[in-house]
Design a protein around this motif. Structure first.
Motif, mmCIF file in Angstrom:
data_model
loop_
_atom_site.group_PDB
_atom_site.id
_atom_site.type_symbol
_atom_site.label_atom_id
_atom_site.label_comp_id
_atom_site.label_asym_id
_atom_site.label_seq_id
_atom_site.Cartn_x
_atom_site.Cartn_y
_atom_site.Cartn_z
ATOM 1 N N VAL A 75 -2.964 10.452 25.416
ATOM 2 C CA VAL A 75 -3.372 11.298 26.541
ATOM 3 C C VAL A 75 -2.179 12.123 26.981
ATOM 4 O O VAL A 75 -1.150 11.578 27.397
ATOM 5 C CB VAL A 75 -3.921 10.456 27.699
ATOM 6 C CG1 VAL A 75 -4.228 11.339 28.895
ATOM 7 C CG2 VAL A 75 -5.180 9.725 27.250
ATOM 8 N N ASP A 76 -2.319 13.434 26.866
ATOM 9 C CA ASP A 76 -1.239 14.352 27.179
ATOM 10 C C ASP A 76 -1.543 15.060 28.492
ATOM 11 O O ASP A 76 -2.684 15.143 28.929
ATOM 12 C CB ASP A 76 -1.101 15.375 26.048
ATOM 13 C CG ASP A 76 0.225 16.080 26.063
ATOM 14 O OD1 ASP A 76 1.150 15.606 26.754
ATOM 15 O OD2 ASP A 76 0.361 17.115 25.380
ATOM 16 N N GLY A 77 -0.519 15.589 29.141
ATOM 17 C CA GLY A 77 -0.724 16.287 30.403
ATOM 18 C C GLY A 77 -0.975 15.300 31.529
ATOM 19 O O GLY A 77 -0.630 14.124 31.462
ATOM 20 N N ASN A 78 -1.616 15.769 32.596
ATOM 21 C CA ASN A 78 -1.813 14.929 33.774
ATOM 22 C C ASN A 78 -2.910 13.895 33.587
ATOM 23 O O ASN A 78 -2.815 12.794 34.125
ATOM 24 C CB ASN A 78 -2.129 15.794 34.999
ATOM 25 C CG ASN A 78 -0.934 16.607 35.438
ATOM 26 O OD1 ASN A 78 0.200 16.179 35.258
ATOM 27 N ND2 ASN A 78 -1.171 17.782 35.988
ATOM 28 N N ALA A 79 -3.980 14.239 32.863
ATOM 29 C CA ALA A 79 -5.082 13.286 32.721
ATOM 30 C C ALA A 79 -6.115 13.825 31.755
ATOM 31 O O ALA A 79 -6.204 15.037 31.517
ATOM 32 C CB ALA A 79 -5.756 13.033 34.075
ATOM 33 N N SER A 93 2.752 10.475 32.766
ATOM 34 C CA SER A 93 1.901 11.222 33.700
ATOM 35 C C SER A 93 0.438 11.200 33.295
ATOM 36 O O SER A 93 -0.415 11.745 33.995
ATOM 37 C CB SER A 93 2.370 12.683 33.796
ATOM 38 O OG SER A 93 2.303 13.318 32.525
ATOM 39 N N GLY A 94 0.112 10.589 32.170
ATOM 40 C CA GLY A 94 -1.261 10.616 31.664
ATOM 41 C C GLY A 94 -2.138 9.573 32.322
ATOM 42 O O GLY A 94 -1.706 8.447 32.597
ATOM 43 N N ALA A 95 -3.383 9.926 32.599
ATOM 44 C CA ALA A 95 -4.342 9.018 33.225
ATOM 45 C C ALA A 95 -5.724 9.308 32.664
ATOM 46 O O ALA A 95 -5.943 10.311 31.977
ATOM 47 C CB ALA A 95 -4.339 9.188 34.744
ATOM 48 N N LEU A 96 -6.672 8.423 32.975
ATOM 49 C CA LEU A 96 -8.079 8.610 32.624
ATOM 50 C C LEU A 96 -8.863 8.554 33.915
ATOM 51 O O LEU A 96 -8.871 7.522 34.599
ATOM 52 C CB LEU A 96 -8.543 7.529 31.652
ATOM 53 C CG LEU A 96 -10.027 7.528 31.257
ATOM 54 C CD1 LEU A 96 -10.445 8.867 30.678
ATOM 55 C CD2 LEU A 96 -10.308 6.398 30.271
ATOM 56 N N TRP A 156 2.288 3.972 33.217
ATOM 57 C CA TRP A 156 1.358 5.117 33.266
ATOM 58 C C TRP A 156 0.468 4.947 34.494
ATOM 59 O O TRP A 156 0.373 3.852 35.062
ATOM 60 C CB TRP A 156 0.553 5.235 31.975
ATOM 61 C CG TRP A 156 -0.241 4.040 31.572
ATOM 62 C CD1 TRP A 156 0.226 2.915 30.953
ATOM 63 C CD2 TRP A 156 -1.648 3.841 31.769
ATOM 64 N NE1 TRP A 156 -0.801 2.024 30.743
ATOM 65 C CE2 TRP A 156 -1.962 2.565 31.235
ATOM 66 C CE3 TRP A 156 -2.663 4.606 32.337
ATOM 67 C CZ2 TRP A 156 -3.263 2.041 31.259
ATOM 68 C CZ3 TRP A 156 -3.948 4.093 32.354
ATOM 69 C CH2 TRP A 156 -4.246 2.829 31.817
ATOM 70 N N PRO A 157 -0.206 6.015 34.969
ATOM 71 C CA PRO A 157 -0.828 5.958 36.296
ATOM 72 C C PRO A 157 -2.025 5.026 36.442
ATOM 73 O O PRO A 157 -1.933 4.009 37.142
ATOM 74 C CB PRO A 157 -1.222 7.415 36.578
ATOM 75 C CG PRO A 157 -0.290 8.219 35.751
ATOM 76 C CD PRO A 157 -0.074 7.415 34.499
ATOM 77 N N GLU A 158 -3.194 5.348 35.815
ATOM 78 C CA GLU A 158 -4.389 4.615 36.213
ATOM 79 C C GLU A 158 -5.597 4.991 35.369
ATOM 80 O O GLU A 158 -5.629 6.026 34.701
ATOM 81 C CB GLU A 158 -4.735 4.930 37.673
ATOM 82 C CG GLU A 158 -5.116 6.395 37.893
ATOM 83 C CD GLU A 158 -5.471 6.731 39.325
ATOM 84 O OE1 GLU A 158 -5.603 5.805 40.147
ATOM 85 O OE2 GLU A 158 -5.623 7.929 39.624
ATOM 86 N N VAL A 159 -6.620 4.127 35.473
ATOM 87 C CA VAL A 159 -8.005 4.489 35.174
ATOM 88 C C VAL A 159 -8.702 4.570 36.524
ATOM 89 O O VAL A 159 -8.700 3.601 37.296
ATOM 90 C CB VAL A 159 -8.695 3.445 34.282
ATOM 91 C CG1 VAL A 159 -10.173 3.807 34.079
ATOM 92 C CG2 VAL A 159 -7.985 3.323 32.943
ATOM 93 N N LEU A 160 -9.284 5.726 36.844
ATOM 94 C CA LEU A 160 -9.946 5.940 38.131
ATOM 95 C C LEU A 160 -11.423 6.230 37.911
ATOM 96 O O LEU A 160 -11.774 7.164 37.195
ATOM 97 C CB LEU A 160 -9.305 7.111 38.881
ATOM 98 C CG LEU A 160 -10.024 7.594 40.144
ATOM 99 C CD1 LEU A 160 -10.064 6.501 41.215
ATOM 100 C CD2 LEU A 160 -9.382 8.859 40.690
ATOM 101 N N LEU A 161 -12.280 5.413 38.532
ATOM 102 C CA LEU A 161 -13.724 5.656 38.546
ATOM 103 C C LEU A 161 -14.065 6.102 39.953
ATOM 104 O O LEU A 161 -14.196 5.290 40.874
ATOM 105 C CB LEU A 161 -14.474 4.378 38.148
ATOM 106 C CG LEU A 161 -14.050 3.750 36.809
ATOM 107 C CD1 LEU A 161 -14.824 2.474 36.544
ATOM 108 C CD2 LEU A 161 -14.222 4.738 35.661
ATOM 109 N N GLY A 220 -0.975 1.440 36.446
ATOM 110 C CA GLY A 220 -0.795 1.207 37.872
ATOM 111 C C GLY A 220 0.407 1.863 38.491
ATOM 112 O O GLY A 220 0.932 1.382 39.499
ATOM 113 N N ALA A 221 0.875 2.985 37.937
ATOM 114 C CA ALA A 221 1.907 3.750 38.637
ATOM 115 C C ALA A 221 1.323 4.469 39.846
ATOM 116 O O ALA A 221 2.038 4.784 40.791
ATOM 117 C CB ALA A 221 2.558 4.759 37.685
ATOM 118 N N ALA A 222 0.002 4.759 39.833
ATOM 119 C CA ALA A 222 -0.667 5.361 40.983
ATOM 120 C C ALA A 222 -0.824 4.320 42.091
ATOM 121 O O ALA A 222 -0.682 3.120 41.882
ATOM 122 C CB ALA A 222 -2.028 5.913 40.567
#
Length: 345
Positions: A165-169, A191-194, A225-230, A256-258
């Motif tokens: 995963v490239d870029g922000n998400a 910085s990549g997230a889903l 890396w940041p997160e999986v956000l639903l 869980g960096a977010a």
């Protein structure tokens, strides 16, 4: 033919490209060698239509990249070799680039010594089978952008061949559906997230072949890396039909960096089942919002100890998840409910 290939070579320093435009074809390129093309940091071969079959050909050192499949095109690329055909100044510097909405068949190709092997827009939906990756800057497929249709991604083979995963998400929006099949490995940059804003995520791992969501380059830091956000626009899971958003047999490691945690469920009601969540930078799972009614079944949530807020499951703002048969071990808090959280245990 194999004995008598056709070569596209520069007359002097470099040349531009061969373009099969929309509406052209049926076209076939077989046993061809492309070398020294791609002037202006572009592709040596551009495919804009559906009626093109490129097979048993070589894409070698050039001034840009190898092949670009244009928006909404569905050609076939079979048993080709992409060998050092990219330059780092191309954006993105991938031997094979799949643009928005493209639906190519990509089968049996060999990607060797490229800056990036493949890059795809998240709205592309390629049919992938039997491709091989060695000595590229990333061995696999780099993904960026927004899923707006139906995108299904299967395992690339050995775990060392992965999606990145490239870029922000990678974002699921506008009613799109992203499906990750068993054995798929997704790697995330720092910085990549889903994130699912308005649509559906279906993670279809199975016992013995989970879907892995992990940092790139085996970065084993909590919160790498940041997160999986639903989010609140994620479709709810319907147990009667088995449709909607769900995560089954996944491994979510070192996210869980977010602020929310490795997995955040916000005002939505997915099913999270038989999933390992470990070594988050903060919480393992955060469930928040009065509309959040997820089912959390048979998950293993362990070793969230990086911060004082390192709860295995954190519930707040009126959320009421249903929890059954989960194992919470080695977290600072196993289950914590604040601000009107109403977990049903």
């Amino acid at each position: 033919t194999e004995a008598l290939p056709i070569s596209f070579n520069p007359a002097s320093s470099e040349w531009d490209s061969v373009q099969l435009l929309a509406g052209s074809g049926p076209s076939e390129i077989a046993y061809a060698n492309f070398a020294g093309g791609g002037s202006g940091r572009r592709e040596m071969l551009g495919l804009a239509g559906d009626k093109a079959d490129v097979h048993h050909s070589n894409f070698l050192a050039g001034s840009g990249v190898g092949v670009e499949v244009k928006a909404d095109a569905a050609p076939s690329l079979r048993f080709n070799r992409f060998d050092g055909c990219t330059v780092s100044q191309a954006l993105p510097p991938a031997a094979l680039r799949l643009l928005k909405g493209s639906r190519p068949v990509v089968r049996g190709n060999y990607f060797l010594k490229n800056v990036l092997a493949m890059q795809m827009d998240a709205s592309a939906s390629p049919s992938l089978d039997g491709n091989r990756f060695d000595y590229n800057g990333h061995n696999g497929i780099t993904v960026s952008g927004t899923v707006t249709g139906r995108t299904t991604l299967a395992s690339l083979g050995p775990r060392r061949w992965s999606y990145r995963v490239d870029g922000n998400a990678v974002l699921v929006d506008q009613g799109g559906t992203l499906t990750l099949l068993a054995g798929t490995t997704f790697r995330f940059t720092s910085s990549g997230a889903l994130r699912v804003k308005n649509g559906t995520l279906q993670v279809k791992g199975v016992a013995g072949s989970p879907v892995q969501l992990i940092p790139e380059k085996d970065d084993r830091r909590p919160g790498a890396w940041p997160e999986v956000l639903l989010d609140d626009g994620a479709t709810d899971y319907d147990p009667a039909s088995g449709t909607g958003t769900f995560i089954d047999h996944a491994e979510i490691r070192y996210g869980g960096a977010a602020s929310g945690g490795a997995l955040t469920v916000r005002n939505s009601s997915p099913r999270i089942q038989s999933t390992l969540i470990t070594q988050s930078g903060g919480r393992g799972i955060t469930v928040t919002g009065a509309e959040a009614r997820p089912q959390l079944i048979g998950n293993l949530i362990v070793d969230q100890q990086n911060e004082a807020r390192g709860s295995g499951i954190f519930v707040d703002n009126g959320a009421a998840p249903s929890l059954s048969f989960n194992i919470l071990r080695g977290n600072i808090d196993g289950l914590r409910a604040d601000s009107g959280g109403l977990p049903q245990v």
